[in-house]
Design an enzyme around this catalytic site. Structure first.
Site, PDB file in Angstrom:
ATOM      1  N   ARG A 171     -37.107 -62.765-117.839  1.00  0.00           N
ATOM      2  CA  ARG A 171     -36.514 -63.972-118.411  1.00  0.00           C
ATOM      3  C   ARG A 171     -36.306 -63.844-119.918  1.00  0.00           C
ATOM      4  O   ARG A 171     -35.738 -64.721-120.533  1.00  0.00           O
ATOM      5  CB  ARG A 171     -37.407 -65.184-118.108  1.00  0.00           C
ATOM      6  CG  ARG A 171     -37.551 -65.506-116.641  1.00  0.00           C
ATOM      7  CD  ARG A 171     -38.050 -66.938-116.446  1.00  0.00           C
ATOM      8  NE  ARG A 171     -39.369 -67.145-117.008  1.00  0.00           N
ATOM      9  CZ  ARG A 171     -40.499 -67.076-116.306  1.00  0.00           C
ATOM     10  NH1 ARG A 171     -40.458 -66.796-115.020  1.00  0.00           N
ATOM     11  NH2 ARG A 171     -41.664 -67.286-116.881  1.00  0.00           N
ATOM     12  N   ARG A 175     -31.040 -58.503-126.989  1.00  0.00           N
ATOM     13  CA  ARG A 175     -29.613 -58.597-127.323  1.00  0.00           C
ATOM     14  C   ARG A 175     -29.269 -57.596-128.423  1.00  0.00           C
ATOM     15  O   ARG A 175     -29.995 -57.484-129.407  1.00  0.00           O
ATOM     16  CB  ARG A 175     -29.282 -60.014-127.793  1.00  0.00           C
ATOM     17  CG  ARG A 175     -29.512 -61.051-126.700  1.00  0.00           C
ATOM     18  CD  ARG A 175     -29.152 -62.429-127.197  1.00  0.00           C
ATOM     19  NE  ARG A 175     -29.419 -63.418-126.144  1.00  0.00           N
ATOM     20  CZ  ARG A 175     -29.875 -64.633-126.362  1.00  0.00           C
ATOM     21  NH1 ARG A 175     -30.116 -65.026-127.590  1.00  0.00           N
ATOM     22  NH2 ARG A 175     -30.088 -65.460-125.355  1.00  0.00           N
ATOM     23  N   ARG A 247     -52.533 -72.821-115.633  1.00  0.00           N
ATOM     24  CA  ARG A 247     -52.874 -72.794-117.052  1.00  0.00           C
ATOM     25  C   ARG A 247     -52.557 -74.171-117.626  1.00  0.00           C
ATOM     26  O   ARG A 247     -51.590 -74.827-117.212  1.00  0.00           O
ATOM     27  CB  ARG A 247     -52.069 -71.732-117.790  1.00  0.00           C
ATOM     28  CG  ARG A 247     -52.343 -70.325-117.332  1.00  0.00           C
ATOM     29  CD  ARG A 247     -53.714 -69.822-117.730  1.00  0.00           C
ATOM     30  NE  ARG A 247     -53.769 -69.455-119.149  1.00  0.00           N
ATOM     31  CZ  ARG A 247     -54.859 -69.026-119.760  1.00  0.00           C
ATOM     32  NH1 ARG A 247     -56.009 -68.961-119.088  1.00  0.00           N
ATOM     33  NH2 ARG A 247     -54.824 -68.680-121.028  1.00  0.00           N
ATOM     34  N   ARG A 277     -48.536 -70.712-130.594  1.00  0.00           N
ATOM     35  CA  ARG A 277     -47.394 -71.098-131.415  1.00  0.00           C
ATOM     36  C   ARG A 277     -47.685 -72.412-132.131  1.00  0.00           C
ATOM     37  O   ARG A 277     -48.636 -73.123-131.794  1.00  0.00           O
ATOM     38  CB  ARG A 277     -46.126 -71.235-130.573  1.00  0.00           C
ATOM     39  CG  ARG A 277     -46.191 -72.310-129.491  1.00  0.00           C
ATOM     40  CD  ARG A 277     -44.913 -72.316-128.662  1.00  0.00           C
ATOM     41  NE  ARG A 277     -44.907 -73.400-127.680  1.00  0.00           N
ATOM     42  CZ  ARG A 277     -43.876 -73.690-126.886  1.00  0.00           C
ATOM     43  NH1 ARG A 277     -42.782 -72.972-126.958  1.00  0.00           N
ATOM     44  NH2 ARG A 277     -43.938 -74.693-126.014  1.00  0.00           N
ATOM     45  N   GLU A 298     -50.712 -74.828-130.520  1.00  0.00           N
ATOM     46  CA  GLU A 298     -50.763 -74.827-129.064  1.00  0.00           C
ATOM     47  C   GLU A 298     -51.708 -73.726-128.570  1.00  0.00           C
ATOM     48  O   GLU A 298     -51.560 -72.562-128.930  1.00  0.00           O
ATOM     49  CB  GLU A 298     -49.348 -74.595-128.525  1.00  0.00           C
ATOM     50  CG  GLU A 298     -49.103 -75.055-127.117  1.00  0.00           C
ATOM     51  CD  GLU A 298     -47.617 -75.080-126.791  1.00  0.00           C
ATOM     52  OE1 GLU A 298     -47.218 -74.260-125.955  1.00  0.00           O
ATOM     53  OE2 GLU A 298     -46.878 -75.903-127.366  1.00  0.00           O
ATOM     54  N   TYR A 346     -42.883 -72.942-111.087  1.00  0.00           N
ATOM     55  CA  TYR A 346     -42.420 -73.234-112.445  1.00  0.00           C
ATOM     56  C   TYR A 346     -40.951 -73.618-112.371  1.00  0.00           C
ATOM     57  O   TYR A 346     -40.117 -72.838-111.905  1.00  0.00           O
ATOM     58  CB  TYR A 346     -42.593 -72.028-113.371  1.00  0.00           C
ATOM     59  CG  TYR A 346     -42.129 -72.333-114.778  1.00  0.00           C
ATOM     60  CD1 TYR A 346     -42.972 -72.984-115.669  1.00  0.00           C
ATOM     61  CD2 TYR A 346     -40.834 -72.031-115.177  1.00  0.00           C
ATOM     62  CE1 TYR A 346     -42.540 -73.311-116.940  1.00  0.00           C
ATOM     63  CE2 TYR A 346     -40.394 -72.349-116.451  1.00  0.00           C
ATOM     64  CZ  TYR A 346     -41.254 -72.988-117.325  1.00  0.00           C
ATOM     65  OH  TYR A 346     -40.806 -73.327-118.582  1.00  0.00           O
ATOM     66  N   ASP A 348     -37.628 -75.373-114.535  1.00  0.00           N
ATOM     67  CA  ASP A 348     -37.017 -75.987-115.708  1.00  0.00           C
ATOM     68  C   ASP A 348     -36.506 -77.379-115.329  1.00  0.00           C
ATOM     69  O   ASP A 348     -36.320 -77.698-114.151  1.00  0.00           O
ATOM     70  CB  ASP A 348     -35.861 -75.122-116.221  1.00  0.00           C
ATOM     71  CG  ASP A 348     -36.360 -73.889-116.969  1.00  0.00           C
ATOM     72  OD1 ASP A 348     -37.435 -73.959-117.582  1.00  0.00           O
ATOM     73  OD2 ASP A 348     -35.662 -72.848-116.925  1.00  0.00           O
TER      74      ASP A 348
END
Length: 378
Positions: A171, A175, A247, A277, A298, A346, A348
Site C-alpha cells: 500500500r 514514486r 492494536r 507520529r 500518537e 481494515y 477505509d
C-alpha cells in the site's frame, strides 16, 4: 419493518438512511455519547480548531458514487495528504518519491537514474517476498527500509517486520517523480464542517431514532425484524471464544500557540522515539485560519478489553479465532454484520460507505434473507 442499527458510525448511518428513505422504521443505538464513531470531530473550545478526536481521517476514493454521496450531505473541501517524516536528524517527504531519494542519498538524479539506482540498492535475491521486511528489502533496499519503515512498523504493530505480511507494504508506493501526495485517488478532500456534522445530516430523517449511551444486548434484537451490527464481531457473542486481536492508539494531546510543525502529519521513523507520529489538526482544514494549535502525539499498543479497537491484527492466531466466530455467525439469524469491527477488516471510509450502500440495496431486494456477512471477513 422495524430495523435496529447497532453503531452510529458510517455503516449504521448510511444503511439506516437508505432503509428509512425506503419506508422502514430505523432505530440506531450507540454505546458512546456521540455519533460518527471513530471519525468523530469537534471544535476545540480554546482554539476553534476542528479536531479529529480519534485521530485523523482523510477522505480519498475513486468511487464517484460514494464521492457524490458524501458531498450530498457535507461540502468536501480540497485536501492533499502530504506526510513528512523525521529520520536521522532530517525531515523527508513520504511516500518515498524522487525528492526523498535525492535528499537521502545527496544526489540529483533524474527519474530513470533514480529507478536504476534504487534497483541497485534492492536485494534482488528475494524473488518472492514472504514478509514485510523482505518486501521492503526487495523494492527499496536496506538503507531506506531502516530509515523510514523498520522502526515505525515495530512501533505501530508491536512485532518484528519479519512477522508481518508483505501485503502491508504494497500500500506504500515508491514514486520516481516529485509527487508527494500520499494518496493517488481521483477524489480527495475533507468535510468543511467535520465528519460528525456529515453523519448528523445522514441520520436526520423522520424515520430514524438515535439512542446514545446505549449498549446493545442480544435480547434487544427480539423487538426488531432485522439487526445490522457494526460493533466488534467477538463482542456480539460476549467474547465467549476469546478476544480478536487489535492494536489501539493512545493520544497525548497538547496545545501550541502558533504553528507547531508546519504540516498535518509528521512521522517519526526511529524506534528510539516512542510515538509513531505527531498530527497537527488545524492543517487538516487549510481553508481555515487559527492562531492556536491542537496536536496529538500518537502511541500504538495492543488493545486491552476497555480500549477502543483500531487496527485488526489478522495474524495466524487471529484468523483461526475469526474462523471460529464466523462459524458461530452462520448459526445466527436475523442479523447482518457490517463495517470495520463487524467484519474484522481494515476498511477505509469510502469502502465502508460503498459496502453500506450495497448492503442496504441487498436488503431492499432480499429482505430478511440477507446473509450474515455482505462481505466475508475470511
Amino acid at each position: 419493518m422495524n430495523i435496529l442499527l447497532v453503531g452510529a458510525g458510517l455503516s449504521g448511518a448510511v444503511i439506516g438512511r437508505k432503509l428509512a428513505e425506503a419506508g422502514h422504521s430505523i432505530t440506531v443505538v450507540d454505546s458512546r455519547a456521540h455519533i460518527a464513531g471513530n471519525c468523530h470531530t469537534e471544535r476545540d473550545a480554546q482554539t476553534g480548531v476542528m479536531v479529529h478526536i480519534y485521530g485523523p481521517h482523510i477522505f480519498h476514493t475513486d468511487d464517484a458514487e460514494v464521492w457524490d454521496y458524501v458531498n450530498s450531505f457535507e461540502t468536501f473541501m480540497p485536501y492533499k495528504n502530504r506526510v513528512k517524516t523525521t529520520s536521522g536528524g532530517q525531515v523527508f517527504s513520504l511516500p518515498i518519491n524522487l525528492h526523498t531519494i535525492n535528499q537521502f542519498y545527496n544526489r540529483t538524479m533524474r527519474p530513470d537514474e533514480a529507478r536504476a539506482f534504487i534497483e541497485e540498492q534492492a536485494d534482488t535475491s528475494i524473488a518472492e517476498p514472504q514478509n514485510f521486511e523482505e518486501q521492503a528489502m526487495r523494492f527499496v533496499g536496506g538503507a531506506l527500509y531502516e530509515a523510514f519503515f523498520k522502526g515505525y512498523t515495530i512501533k505501530q504493530w508491536g512485532v518484528s517486520p519479519t512477522e508481518l505480511p508483505a501485503a502491508i507494504l504494497k500500500r506504500l508506493p515508491v514514486r520516481f517523480n516529485y509527487d508527494d501526495n500520499y494518496f493517488f485517488h481521483r477524489f480527495q478532500g475533507m468535510p468543511e464542517n467535520g465528519y460528525t456534522e456529515m453523519v448528523a445530516r445522514i441520520l436526520d430523517h423522520p424515520a430514524i431514532t438515535v439512542h446514545l449511551n446505549t449498549r446493545f444486548t442480544r435480547d434487544m434484537a427480539d423487538d426488531y425484524d432485522h439487526v445490522f451490527y457494526s460493533g466488534p464481531l467477538d463482542g456480539y457473542f460476549d467474547y465467549e471464544l476469546g478476544r480478536l486481536g487489535y492494536r489501539t492508539l493512545d493520544f497525548e494531546r497538547f496545545s501550541y500557540e502558533g504553528d507547531y510543525q508546519g504540516c498535518a502529519v509528521m512521522n517519526y521513523g526511529e524506534e528510539t522515539v516512542p510515538f509513531t507520529r505527531i498530527t497537527e489538526h488545524k492543517h487538516f482544514s487549510p481553508w481555515e485560519s487559527h492562531d492556536g494549535s491542537v496536536c496529538y502525539r500518537e502511541f500504538s499498543r495492543d488493545c486491552e478489553p476497555d480500549d477502543i479497537p483500531y487496527y485488526p491484527i489478522r495474524q495466524v492466531k487471529e484468523k483461526a479465532l475469526l474462523a471460529e466466530y464466523v462459524a458461530l455467525v452462520e448459526q445466527t439469524s436475523g442479523v447482518t454484520f457490517v463495517g470495520r469491527l463487524g467484519t474484522y477488516r481494515y476498511l477505509d471510509m469510502d469502502v465502508t460507505i460503498r459496502e453500506a450502500l450495497d448492503t442496504a440495496d441487498a436488503f431492499l431486494a432480499k429482505g430478511t434473507d440477507l446473509p450474515a456477512f455482505a462481505t466475508s471477513p475470511l
